[in-house]
Design a protein around this motif. Structure first.
Motif, PDB file in Angstrom:
ATOM      1  N   GLU A  75      -8.486 -77.651 -43.183  1.00 55.03           N
ATOM      2  CA  GLU A  75      -9.623 -78.571 -43.193  1.00 55.03           C
ATOM      3  C   GLU A  75      -9.408 -79.681 -44.222  1.00 55.03           C
ATOM      4  N   TRP A  76      -8.872 -79.342 -45.395  1.00 56.34           N
ATOM      5  CA  TRP A  76      -8.583 -80.350 -46.417  1.00 56.34           C
ATOM      6  C   TRP A  76      -7.625 -81.396 -45.836  1.00 56.34           C
ATOM      7  N   LEU A  77      -6.581 -80.925 -45.151  1.00 53.81           N
ATOM      8  CA  LEU A  77      -5.601 -81.841 -44.563  1.00 53.81           C
ATOM      9  C   LEU A  77      -6.236 -82.733 -43.488  1.00 53.81           C
ATOM     10  N   PHE A  78      -7.162 -82.179 -42.719  1.00 51.79           N
ATOM     11  CA  PHE A  78      -7.901 -82.966 -41.727  1.00 51.79           C
ATOM     12  C   PHE A  78      -8.643 -84.117 -42.411  1.00 51.79           C
ATOM     13  N   HIS A  79      -9.367 -83.803 -43.487  1.00 54.57           N
ATOM     14  CA  HIS A  79     -10.117 -84.846 -44.204  1.00 54.57           C
ATOM     15  C   HIS A  79      -9.174 -85.807 -44.916  1.00 54.57           C
ATOM     16  N   TYR A  80      -8.029 -85.313 -45.368  1.00 55.13           N
ATOM     17  CA  TYR A  80      -7.015 -86.186 -45.971  1.00 55.13           C
ATOM     18  C   TYR A  80      -6.556 -87.231 -44.962  1.00 55.13           C
ATOM     19  N   GLU A  81      -6.306 -86.827 -43.725  1.00 57.54           N
ATOM     20  CA  GLU A  81      -5.848 -87.775 -42.705  1.00 57.54           C
ATOM     21  C   GLU A  81      -6.904 -88.837 -42.425  1.00 57.54           C
ATOM     22  N   ILE A  82      -8.172 -88.458 -42.409  1.00 63.00           N
ATOM     23  CA  ILE A  82      -9.248 -89.436 -42.230  1.00 63.00           C
ATOM     24  C   ILE A  82      -9.271 -90.389 -43.422  1.00 63.00           C
ATOM     25  N   TRP A  83      -9.183 -89.841 -44.635  1.00 64.00           N
ATOM     26  CA  TRP A  83      -9.187 -90.652 -45.850  1.00 64.00           C
ATOM     27  C   TRP A  83      -8.011 -91.628 -45.864  1.00 64.00           C
ATOM     28  N   LEU A  84      -6.857 -91.184 -45.426  1.00 63.09           N
ATOM     29  CA  LEU A  84      -5.667 -92.023 -45.427  1.00 63.09           C
ATOM     30  C   LEU A  84      -5.885 -93.277 -44.584  1.00 63.09           C
ATOM     31  N   VAL A  85      -6.630 -93.149 -43.497  1.00 62.45           N
ATOM     32  CA  VAL A  85      -6.895 -94.285 -42.607  1.00 62.45           C
ATOM     33  C   VAL A  85      -8.095 -95.100 -43.077  1.00 62.45           C
ATOM     34  N   THR A  86      -9.188 -94.422 -43.474  1.00 61.76           N
ATOM     35  CA  THR A  86     -10.443 -95.122 -43.751  1.00 61.76           C
ATOM     36  C   THR A  86     -10.701 -95.393 -45.224  1.00 61.76           C
ATOM     37  N   GLY A  87     -10.115 -94.589 -46.099  1.00 61.08           N
ATOM     38  CA  GLY A  87     -10.403 -94.706 -47.522  1.00 61.08           C
ATOM     39  C   GLY A  87     -11.659 -93.963 -47.943  1.00 61.08           C
ATOM     40  N   ALA A  88     -12.321 -93.296 -47.000  1.00 59.82           N
ATOM     41  CA  ALA A  88     -13.544 -92.537 -47.299  1.00 59.82           C
ATOM     42  C   ALA A  88     -13.262 -91.051 -47.141  1.00 59.82           C
ATOM     43  N   ALA A  90       5.357 -80.812 -48.096  1.00 57.59           N
ATOM     44  CA  ALA A  90       5.968 -81.859 -47.279  1.00 57.59           C
ATOM     45  C   ALA A  90       5.069 -82.131 -46.073  1.00 57.59           C
ATOM     46  N   PRO A  91       5.009 -83.353 -45.616  1.00 54.85           N
ATOM     47  CA  PRO A  91       5.562 -84.525 -46.268  1.00 54.85           C
ATOM     48  C   PRO A  91       4.789 -84.840 -47.545  1.00 54.85           C
ATOM     49  N   VAL A  92       5.338 -85.696 -48.359  1.00 52.58           N
ATOM     50  CA  VAL A  92       4.653 -86.120 -49.582  1.00 52.58           C
ATOM     51  C   VAL A  92       3.324 -86.750 -49.172  1.00 52.58           C
ATOM     52  N   LEU A  93       2.253 -86.321 -49.822  1.00 51.96           N
ATOM     53  CA  LEU A  93       0.935 -86.860 -49.507  1.00 51.96           C
ATOM     54  C   LEU A  93       0.822 -88.271 -50.064  1.00 51.96           C
ATOM     55  N   ARG A  94       0.620 -89.212 -49.182  1.00 53.88           N
ATOM     56  CA  ARG A  94       0.562 -90.629 -49.555  1.00 53.88           C
ATOM     57  C   ARG A  94      -0.850 -91.023 -49.976  1.00 53.88           C
ATOM     58  N   LEU A  95      -0.957 -92.205 -50.546  1.00 59.55           N
ATOM     59  CA  LEU A  95      -2.254 -92.732 -50.953  1.00 59.55           C
ATOM     60  C   LEU A  95      -2.757 -93.747 -49.945  1.00 59.55           C
ATOM     61  N   HIS A  96      -4.066 -93.794 -49.794  1.00 63.52           N
ATOM     62  CA  HIS A  96      -4.704 -94.866 -49.030  1.00 63.52           C
ATOM     63  C   HIS A  96      -4.452 -96.172 -49.784  1.00 63.52           C
ATOM     64  N   ALA A  97      -4.287 -97.255 -49.064  1.00 67.49           N
ATOM     65  CA  ALA A  97      -4.054 -98.558 -49.701  1.00 67.49           C
ATOM     66  C   ALA A  97      -5.142 -98.825 -50.744  1.00 67.49           C
ATOM     67  N   GLY A  98      -4.740 -99.122 -51.953  1.00 65.49           N
ATOM     68  CA  GLY A  98      -5.677 -99.427 -53.025  1.00 65.49           C
ATOM     69  C   GLY A  98      -6.188 -98.223 -53.790  1.00 65.49           C
ATOM     70  N   ALA A  99      -5.862 -97.021 -53.351  1.00 70.40           N
ATOM     71  CA  ALA A  99      -6.333 -95.818 -54.051  1.00 70.40           C
ATOM     72  C   ALA A  99      -5.505 -95.589 -55.311  1.00 70.40           C
ATOM     73  N   GLN A 100      -6.141 -95.050 -56.330  1.00 69.87           N
ATOM     74  CA  GLN A 100      -5.475 -94.749 -57.586  1.00 69.87           C
ATOM     75  C   GLN A 100      -4.880 -93.337 -57.596  1.00 69.87           C
ATOM     76  N   GLY A 101      -5.353 -92.483 -56.707  1.00 65.62           N
ATOM     77  CA  GLY A 101      -4.880 -91.112 -56.647  1.00 65.62           C
ATOM     78  C   GLY A 101      -5.433 -90.425 -55.419  1.00 65.62           C
ATOM     79  N   LEU A 102      -4.939 -89.236 -55.169  1.00 71.94           N
ATOM     80  CA  LEU A 102      -5.428 -88.452 -54.037  1.00 71.94           C
ATOM     81  C   LEU A 102      -6.815 -87.905 -54.334  1.00 71.94           C
ATOM     82  N   PRO A 103      -7.682 -87.854 -53.330  1.00 71.76           N
ATOM     83  CA  PRO A 103      -8.994 -87.245 -53.538  1.00 71.76           C
ATOM     84  C   PRO A 103      -8.890 -85.722 -53.496  1.00 71.76           C
ATOM     85  N   HIS A 104      -9.730 -85.091 -54.221  1.00 70.30           N
ATOM     86  CA  HIS A 104      -9.889 -83.629 -54.191  1.00 70.30           C
ATOM     87  C   HIS A 104      -8.592 -82.869 -54.441  1.00 70.30           C
ATOM     88  N   VAL A 105      -7.902 -83.299 -55.490  1.00 74.69           N
ATOM     89  CA  VAL A 105      -6.754 -82.552 -56.002  1.00 74.69           C
ATOM     90  C   VAL A 105      -6.939 -82.427 -57.509  1.00 74.69           C
TER      91      VAL A 105
END
Length: 131
Positions: free
Chosen positions: A75-88, A30-45
């Motif tokens: 650290e994974w969660l840190f990069h997830y938060e960046i990805w959620l905003v930027t898509g990278a 929790a919370p449910v890990l969301r996708l970046h707009a336009g992403a097909q799936g979560l990265p690195h899972v």
């Protein structure tokens, strides 16, 4: 276990299951890990939803979970938060959602008999967990 990668980050609940000699398994609860707009799936899972924190063979059984897996999950969660905003994805590494050989190798490293089978859900309590 709750993790907050930075002081301005959300708090995330993760489940770390460790059954020696198998590698620890980390799942976002929790919370449910969301996708970046336009992403097909979560990265690195992995396909079963486990977080991909390290290359197969990188984690060793003599490494304490509290000083390896726990900070890697944060650290994974840190990069997830960046990805959620930027898509990278800024965390580097291989992407097992695309690289299915990586997933097969990770499973085979833990139990060669399971390399071609999907991961089963964990229902019994872990034999040991270190925090």
């Amino acid at each position: 276990m709750d993790l907050q990668p930075t002081p301005v980050s959300r708090r995330y609940t993760v489940r770390i299951t460790h059954r020696p000699p198998l590698d620890p398994v980390v799942e976002g609860i929790a919370p449910v890990l969301r996708l970046h707009a336009g992403a097909q799936g979560l990265p690195h899972v992995y396909a079963d939803g486990r977080l991909c924190l390290y290359e197969p063979g990188e984690w060793k059984t003599d490494m304490p979970v509290a000083s390896s897996i726990l900070p890697w999950a944060s650290e994974w969660l840190f990069h997830y938060e960046i990805w959620l905003v930027t898509g990278a994805w800024t965390g580097g590494g291989d992407w097992p959602s695309v690289d299915q050989e990586h997933l097969g190798a990770a499973i085979a490293d833990n139990d060669p008999g399971r390399a071609s089978q999907p991961a089963a859900p964990v229902t019994d309590p872990p034999t040991s967990v270190a925090y």
